[in-house]
Design a protein around this motif. Structure first.
Motif, PDB file in Angstrom:
ATOM      1  N   UNK A   6     -37.498 -22.825  34.402  1.00  0.00           N
ATOM      2  CA  UNK A   6     -38.113 -21.600  33.908  1.00  0.00           C
ATOM      3  C   UNK A   6     -38.211 -20.546  35.016  1.00  0.00           C
ATOM      4  N   UNK A   7     -38.659 -20.960  36.196  1.00  0.00           N
ATOM      5  CA  UNK A   7     -38.751 -20.026  37.320  1.00  0.00           C
ATOM      6  C   UNK A   7     -37.377 -19.502  37.700  1.00  0.00           C
ATOM      7  N   UNK A   8     -36.383 -20.368  37.653  1.00  0.00           N
ATOM      8  CA  UNK A   8     -35.008 -19.960  37.947  1.00  0.00           C
ATOM      9  C   UNK A   8     -34.548 -18.864  36.984  1.00  0.00           C
ATOM     10  N   UNK A   9     -34.803 -19.051  35.694  1.00  0.00           N
ATOM     11  CA  UNK A   9     -34.411 -18.052  34.691  1.00  0.00           C
ATOM     12  C   UNK A   9     -35.167 -16.747  34.930  1.00  0.00           C
ATOM     13  N   UNK A  10     -36.447 -16.837  35.255  1.00  0.00           N
ATOM     14  CA  UNK A  10     -37.230 -15.628  35.524  1.00  0.00           C
ATOM     15  C   UNK A  10     -36.673 -14.867  36.728  1.00  0.00           C
ATOM     16  N   UNK A  33     -25.266 -12.228  30.587  1.00  0.00           N
ATOM     17  CA  UNK A  33     -24.941 -11.865  31.965  1.00  0.00           C
ATOM     18  C   UNK A  33     -25.312 -12.949  32.970  1.00  0.00           C
ATOM     19  N   UNK A  34     -26.391 -13.676  32.696  1.00  0.00           N
ATOM     20  CA  UNK A  34     -26.821 -14.702  33.659  1.00  0.00           C
ATOM     21  C   UNK A  34     -26.500 -16.113  33.184  1.00  0.00           C
ATOM     22  N   UNK A  35     -25.747 -16.201  32.090  1.00  0.00           N
ATOM     23  CA  UNK A  35     -25.279 -17.489  31.557  1.00  0.00           C
ATOM     24  C   UNK A  35     -26.426 -18.447  31.245  1.00  0.00           C
ATOM     25  N   UNK A  36     -27.394 -17.935  30.486  1.00  0.00           N
ATOM     26  CA  UNK A  36     -28.571 -18.705  30.102  1.00  0.00           C
ATOM     27  C   UNK A  36     -28.775 -18.531  28.602  1.00  0.00           C
ATOM     28  N   UNK A  37     -29.191 -19.568  27.882  1.00  0.00           N
ATOM     29  CA  UNK A  37     -29.446 -19.405  26.448  1.00  0.00           C
ATOM     30  C   UNK A  37     -30.448 -18.287  26.164  1.00  0.00           C
ATOM     31  N   UNK A  38     -30.211 -17.578  25.102  1.00  0.00           N
ATOM     32  CA  UNK A  38     -31.042 -16.452  24.687  1.00  0.00           C
ATOM     33  C   UNK A  38     -32.516 -16.860  24.566  1.00  0.00           C
ATOM     34  N   UNK A  39     -32.770 -18.020  23.994  1.00  0.00           N
ATOM     35  CA  UNK A  39     -34.162 -18.454  23.809  1.00  0.00           C
ATOM     36  C   UNK A  39     -34.870 -18.628  25.151  1.00  0.00           C
ATOM     37  N   UNK A  40     -34.150 -19.090  26.168  1.00  0.00           N
ATOM     38  CA  UNK A  40     -34.758 -19.245  27.491  1.00  0.00           C
ATOM     39  C   UNK A  40     -35.091 -17.876  28.090  1.00  0.00           C
ATOM     40  N   UNK A  41     -34.180 -16.928  27.912  1.00  0.00           N
ATOM     41  CA  UNK A  41     -34.406 -15.588  28.441  1.00  0.00           C
ATOM     42  C   UNK A  41     -35.592 -14.931  27.746  1.00  0.00           C
ATOM     43  N   UNK A  42     -35.702 -15.096  26.441  1.00  0.00           N
ATOM     44  CA  UNK A  42     -36.821 -14.459  25.736  1.00  0.00           C
ATOM     45  C   UNK A  42     -38.161 -15.016  26.212  1.00  0.00           C
ATOM     46  N   UNK A  43     -38.235 -16.305  26.470  1.00  0.00           N
ATOM     47  CA  UNK A  43     -39.479 -16.890  26.997  1.00  0.00           C
ATOM     48  C   UNK A  43     -39.794 -16.335  28.384  1.00  0.00           C
ATOM     49  N   UNK A  44     -38.763 -16.208  29.205  1.00  0.00           N
ATOM     50  CA  UNK A  44     -38.956 -15.661  30.551  1.00  0.00           C
ATOM     51  C   UNK A  44     -39.422 -14.209  30.482  1.00  0.00           C
ATOM     52  N   UNK A  45     -38.803 -13.438  29.605  1.00  0.00           N
ATOM     53  CA  UNK A  45     -39.158 -12.019  29.468  1.00  0.00           C
ATOM     54  C   UNK A  45     -40.611 -11.861  29.014  1.00  0.00           C
ATOM     55  N   UNK A  46     -41.053 -12.708  28.100  1.00  0.00           N
ATOM     56  CA  UNK A  46     -42.445 -12.645  27.646  1.00  0.00           C
ATOM     57  C   UNK A  46     -43.388 -12.853  28.828  1.00  0.00           C
ATOM     58  N   UNK A  47     -43.113 -13.856  29.642  1.00  0.00           N
ATOM     59  CA  UNK A  47     -43.982 -14.133  30.798  1.00  0.00           C
ATOM     60  C   UNK A  47     -43.919 -13.005  31.831  1.00  0.00           C
TER      61      UNK A  47
END
Length: 148
Positions: A6-10, A33-47
């Motif tokens: 999670x920290x890596x994605x953030x 762009x960062x080769x990460x699933x959309x759902x992971x990015x959305x969780x990171x963006x929320x935080x």
């Protein structure tokens, strides 16, 4: 020390958004762009939004952008807020509690090492992460096919 996925994605999200500037980008574009699933990015963006580091807006011209303060935040500050488990060792596992947990030199040493790791990141600003030569590489990454 190892950081969570999670920290890596953030952190990768912050790096890529830093290069997007005022134009920003969508969550889907960021994920690609960062080769990460959309759902992971959305969780990171929320935080990251909760922490005041990312602005989000909907509709035409909307998207994700770093806040003015985000570039000056240090990686150490951010990691302290992202990492879910402050203790580097699980001495209190109910299935097999460690008999040394009340006075353990290893636990103390690992906590000290963890704090030194984070303290070393206090000298690195988010803006430093997307400065050259990294900036050029971030922009050259082939987004390829959508992830997630």
């Amino acid at each position: 020390m190892r950081i969570s996925g999670f920290s890596d994605v953030c952190l990768r999200s912050m790096m890529r958004l830093g290069l997007a500037g005022e134009t920003g980008m969508t969550s889907r574009d960021l994920a690609q762009a960062i080769h990460v699933p959309y759902t992971h990015v959305t969780k990171a963006v929320v935080r990251l939004r909760e922490l005041g580091l990312v602005n989000t807006s909907r509709g035409r011209g909307g998207g994700l952008r770093l806040t003015d303060a985000a570039a000056e935040v240090t990686v150490g500050w951010l990691m302290r807020r992202l990492e879910p488990r402050p203790d580097p060792i699980d001495c209190d596992n109910p299935a097999a509690p460690c008999p040394l947990r009340q006075a353990c030199n290893l636990r103390t040493a690992l906590r000290r090492a963890q704090e030194e790791f984070l303290r070393s990141l206090d000298g690195v600003r988010i803006a430093d992460l997307f400065a050259p030569p990294t900036s050029g590489l971030l922009l050259e990454i082939d987004p390829g096919s959508p992830v997630g």
